[in-house]
Motif scaffolding. Structure first.
Motif, short mmCIF file in Angstrom:
data_model
loop_
_atom_site.label_atom_id
_atom_site.label_comp_id
_atom_site.label_asym_id
_atom_site.label_seq_id
_atom_site.Cartn_x
_atom_site.Cartn_y
_atom_site.Cartn_z
N LEU A 1 84.87 -45.62 64.86
CA LEU A 1 84.43 -46.82 64.14
C LEU A 1 83.60 -46.45 62.92
O LEU A 1 83.72 -47.09 61.86
CB LEU A 1 83.64 -47.74 65.07
N ALA A 2 82.75 -45.42 63.05
CA ALA A 2 81.95 -44.97 61.90
C ALA A 2 82.86 -44.43 60.80
O ALA A 2 82.66 -44.71 59.61
CB ALA A 2 80.96 -43.91 62.36
N TYR A 3 83.86 -43.65 61.20
CA TYR A 3 84.83 -43.12 60.23
C TYR A 3 85.58 -44.26 59.54
O TYR A 3 85.71 -44.28 58.31
CB TYR A 3 85.82 -42.19 60.94
N TRP A 4 86.07 -45.20 60.34
CA TRP A 4 86.86 -46.31 59.79
C TRP A 4 86.04 -47.16 58.83
O TRP A 4 86.50 -47.54 57.75
CB TRP A 4 87.38 -47.17 60.94
N LEU A 5 84.78 -47.40 59.20
CA LEU A 5 83.92 -48.25 58.36
C LEU A 5 83.61 -47.57 57.03
O LEU A 5 83.68 -48.20 55.97
CB LEU A 5 82.62 -48.56 59.11
N ASN A 6 83.28 -46.28 57.06
CA ASN A 6 82.80 -45.59 55.87
C ASN A 6 83.91 -44.96 55.02
O ASN A 6 83.67 -44.66 53.84
CB ASN A 6 81.80 -44.50 56.28
N SER A 7 85.10 -44.76 55.62
CA SER A 7 86.17 -44.11 54.87
C SER A 7 87.36 -45.01 54.58
O SER A 7 88.16 -44.72 53.70
CB SER A 7 86.66 -42.87 55.64
N VAL A 8 87.49 -46.11 55.32
CA VAL A 8 88.65 -46.99 55.17
C VAL A 8 88.22 -48.39 54.72
O VAL A 8 88.60 -48.87 53.65
CB VAL A 8 89.46 -47.07 56.48
N ALA A 9 87.42 -49.05 55.56
CA ALA A 9 87.05 -50.44 55.29
C ALA A 9 86.24 -50.58 54.00
O ALA A 9 86.33 -51.60 53.30
CB ALA A 9 86.25 -51.01 56.47
N VAL A 10 85.45 -49.56 53.67
CA VAL A 10 84.60 -49.63 52.48
C VAL A 10 85.42 -49.81 51.20
O VAL A 10 84.92 -50.35 50.22
CB VAL A 10 83.72 -48.35 52.39
N HIS A 11 86.69 -49.39 51.22
CA HIS A 11 87.52 -49.47 50.01
C HIS A 11 88.29 -50.78 49.89
O HIS A 11 88.91 -51.03 48.85
CB HIS A 11 88.51 -48.31 49.99
N ARG A 12 88.30 -51.59 50.94
CA ARG A 12 89.11 -52.81 50.87
C ARG A 12 88.36 -54.08 51.21
O ARG A 12 88.94 -55.16 51.18
CB ARG A 12 90.33 -52.67 51.78
N THR B 1 77.09 -54.50 60.88
CA THR B 1 76.16 -55.11 61.84
C THR B 1 76.84 -55.33 63.18
O THR B 1 76.26 -55.07 64.25
CB THR B 1 75.63 -56.44 61.30
N CYS B 2 78.08 -55.80 63.15
CA CYS B 2 78.84 -56.05 64.37
C CYS B 2 79.05 -54.75 65.15
O CYS B 2 78.92 -54.72 66.38
CB CYS B 2 80.19 -56.67 63.98
N ILE B 3 79.38 -53.67 64.44
CA ILE B 3 79.59 -52.38 65.09
C ILE B 3 78.29 -51.84 65.67
O ILE B 3 78.24 -51.35 66.81
CB ILE B 3 80.21 -51.39 64.09
N ARG B 4 77.20 -51.97 64.89
CA ARG B 4 75.92 -51.42 65.33
C ARG B 4 75.34 -52.17 66.53
O ARG B 4 74.82 -51.54 67.47
CB ARG B 4 74.92 -51.48 64.16
N LEU B 5 75.45 -53.49 66.53
CA LEU B 5 74.81 -54.27 67.59
C LEU B 5 75.66 -54.41 68.85
O LEU B 5 75.12 -54.49 69.96
CB LEU B 5 74.47 -55.67 67.06
N TYR B 6 76.97 -54.44 68.70
CA TYR B 6 77.81 -54.80 69.85
C TYR B 6 78.85 -53.73 70.22
O TYR B 6 78.90 -53.29 71.37
CB TYR B 6 78.53 -56.13 69.57
N LEU B 7 79.66 -53.30 69.26
CA LEU B 7 80.77 -52.40 69.60
C LEU B 7 80.30 -51.01 69.99
O LEU B 7 80.78 -50.45 71.00
CB LEU B 7 81.75 -52.33 68.42
N LYS B 8 79.40 -50.44 69.23
CA LYS B 8 78.95 -49.08 69.55
C LYS B 8 78.18 -49.02 70.87
O LYS B 8 78.45 -48.14 71.70
CB LYS B 8 78.10 -48.53 68.39
N PRO B 9 77.23 -49.96 71.12
CA PRO B 9 76.56 -49.91 72.44
C PRO B 9 77.51 -50.18 73.59
O PRO B 9 77.34 -49.62 74.68
CB PRO B 9 75.49 -51.00 72.33
N GLY B 10 78.52 -51.03 73.39
CA GLY B 10 79.39 -51.42 74.50
C GLY B 10 80.56 -50.49 74.76
O GLY B 10 80.95 -50.28 75.92
N HIS C 1 85.66 -59.16 68.49
CA HIS C 1 87.01 -58.78 68.91
C HIS C 1 87.90 -58.51 67.71
O HIS C 1 88.69 -57.54 67.68
CB HIS C 1 87.60 -59.89 69.79
N SER C 2 87.80 -59.33 66.67
CA SER C 2 88.65 -59.16 65.49
C SER C 2 88.31 -57.88 64.73
O SER C 2 89.21 -57.22 64.19
CB SER C 2 88.53 -60.38 64.57
N VAL C 3 87.03 -57.51 64.68
CA VAL C 3 86.63 -56.26 64.02
C VAL C 3 87.22 -55.06 64.77
O VAL C 3 87.75 -54.13 64.16
CB VAL C 3 85.09 -56.15 63.94
N LEU C 4 87.16 -55.09 66.09
CA LEU C 4 87.73 -54.01 66.89
C LEU C 4 89.24 -53.93 66.69
O LEU C 4 89.80 -52.83 66.54
CB LEU C 4 87.41 -54.23 68.37
#
Length: 421
Positions: free
Chosen positions: A78-89, A100-109, A168-171
């Protein structure tokens, strides 16, 4: 005659072989998102297809770009996708919400799960737990603030269904990229169905309330803004991002090209419109043209009064010294205006809903409303204002019932025409 031996691949080029299912698999070592070197596997319908995919990943790795691998954990991917893929689009504000969604919910869970071993059951269990867990306790806010579970009185601060659906949609978006890059055979998050949250209810102004608001706004220096908001349905950011060069007051048109947004890094920044369909040219009502001309005269007086303190940006709606208007400040001004007028509290965005609702009730075609509002698809317009269309249907049916329920036939009525099938 024996077949010529295939030339051995050079060191670092990886290996390629054909699988039992007929596909070709290529594997090699690349720089992973966590800084280590890991083996990555890609697949193709032909040997060359698989070799090209692997060569592309190795080339990225040699340039120092991290490459996601199926051996990564969900958190690392998720960190790779956010910083290398999503950041460009993604727009900056959207990227911030994703982070925020990744930090608060997806990564801990789900962060410690292996990406390749993630199952639909894991995702379903995670979402169920997210719905039923007090976030004050889960994020340990109770420890910092010494309340909730810390004092034995859980506040049951649960996430809304809309937020759970957003997580769920972010994942799903992140895993979909892994599937496109052949890191995963399928997107397991798509196999998990979540309940569709009920659409947020809005309370648009009635025609009487809209007239009352416009009458009260005549004394406000932003009277032209409220006129545009109610008569054209422009979004708040679109209104604040308008430049004088976008307006043709002689022809009575406005070109919507940008939206003013507050970003974390750039502050108040003009950004492209929300979607490609949002970039549009609209016709301006006569009242709006008149109020914009008056507004321009007022702005000229403010420019003269400010002297060297004037900050020229070419914006239509500014502070008294020419600076951009903060969207949050506009919201506060709007609430004060509602209170002074004696109208009920609504969101500024409900002015846009009011425009569409009033147009629908006047019988304006849905396609025209869609183009005016800048919706990407007419289905969006139809879905948001389904309750209005239902009310209009009921009125039409009641009108027909009145016509059919009189029981008095008019002798002058023309005879019924034959129906051609």
């Amino acid at each position: 005659m024996t077949a010529p031996k295939r030339k051995a691949r050079a060191n670092g080029e990886g290996t390629i072989y054909q699988r039992n299912d007929g596909r070709w698999e290529a594997a090699g070592y690349v720089l992973a998102a966590d800084g280590s070197r890991k083996r990555v596997r890609v697949y193709g319908t032909t040997r060359k297809n698989a070799a090209d995919k692997l060569a592309e990943k190795i080339a990225d790795s040699n340039r120092g770009l991290p490459v996601a691998t199926a051996d990564s954990t969900v958190g690392v991917y998720l960190a790779y996708w956010l910083n290398s893929v999503a950041v460009h689009r993604l727009r900056e504000n959207t990227l911030t919400r994703y982070a925020t969604c990744i930090r608060l919910y997806l990564k801990p869970g789900l962060g410690t799960k292996k990406l390749a071993r993630l199952t639909a059951r894991d995702v379903r269990t995670f979402l169920d737990r997210l719905r039923t867990t007090c976030q004050c306790c889960a994020q340990e806010l109770d420890i910092v603030r010494r309340r909730c579970c810390r004092i034995g009185e859980c506040c049951d601060k649960l996430l809304s269904p809309l937020t759970v659906t957003y997580v769920h949609s972010v994942l799903k978006s992140a895993l979909e990229h892994a599937v496109r890059e052949d890191e995963l055979p399928r997107n397991v998050a798509r196999n998990v169905k979540t309940t569709v949250p009920r659409p947020r209810r809005f309370t648009p102004l009635t025609a009487t309330e809209a007239r009352q608001l416009l009458q009260a706004a005549k004394a406000d220096r932003l009277h032209a803004l409220y006129e545009l908001a109610l008569r054209t349905g422009l979004r708040k950011g679109e209104l604040l991002g308008l430049h004088w060069e976008d307006l043709d007051l002689d022809a009575g048109t406005a070109a919507i090209r940008r939206s003013l947004q507050r970003t974390r890094t750039g502050g108040l920044t003009p950004l492209p419109t929300k979607t490609r369909a949002s970039e549009r040219r609209i016709a301006l009502p006569t009242r709006c043209i008149e109020s914009l001309k008056s507004h321009r005269e007022r702005q000229e007086k403010e420019r003269t009064a400010s002297g060297t303190n004037w900050r020229e940006r070419g914006l239509v709606f500014t502070t008294p010294t020419g600076g951009p208007l903060d969207p949050a400040n506009l919201t506060r001004r709007f609430c004060v205006l509602l209170d002074q007028t004696g109208l009920r509290r609504i969101r500024f965005h409900d002015l846009r809903h009011s425009t569409a609702t009033l147009l629908l009730e006047q019988g304006v075609d849905l396609v025209v409303i869609k183009e005016l509002l800048g919706h990407a698809h007419i289905g969006v317009t139809a879905g948001v204002y389904a309750h209005v269309r239902l009310r209009l249907q009921r009125q039409a049916i009641d009108t027909l019932n009145d016509s059919l329920g009189t029981g008095n036939d008019d002798p002058d009525d023309p005879p019924a025409a034959d129906v051609i099938r």
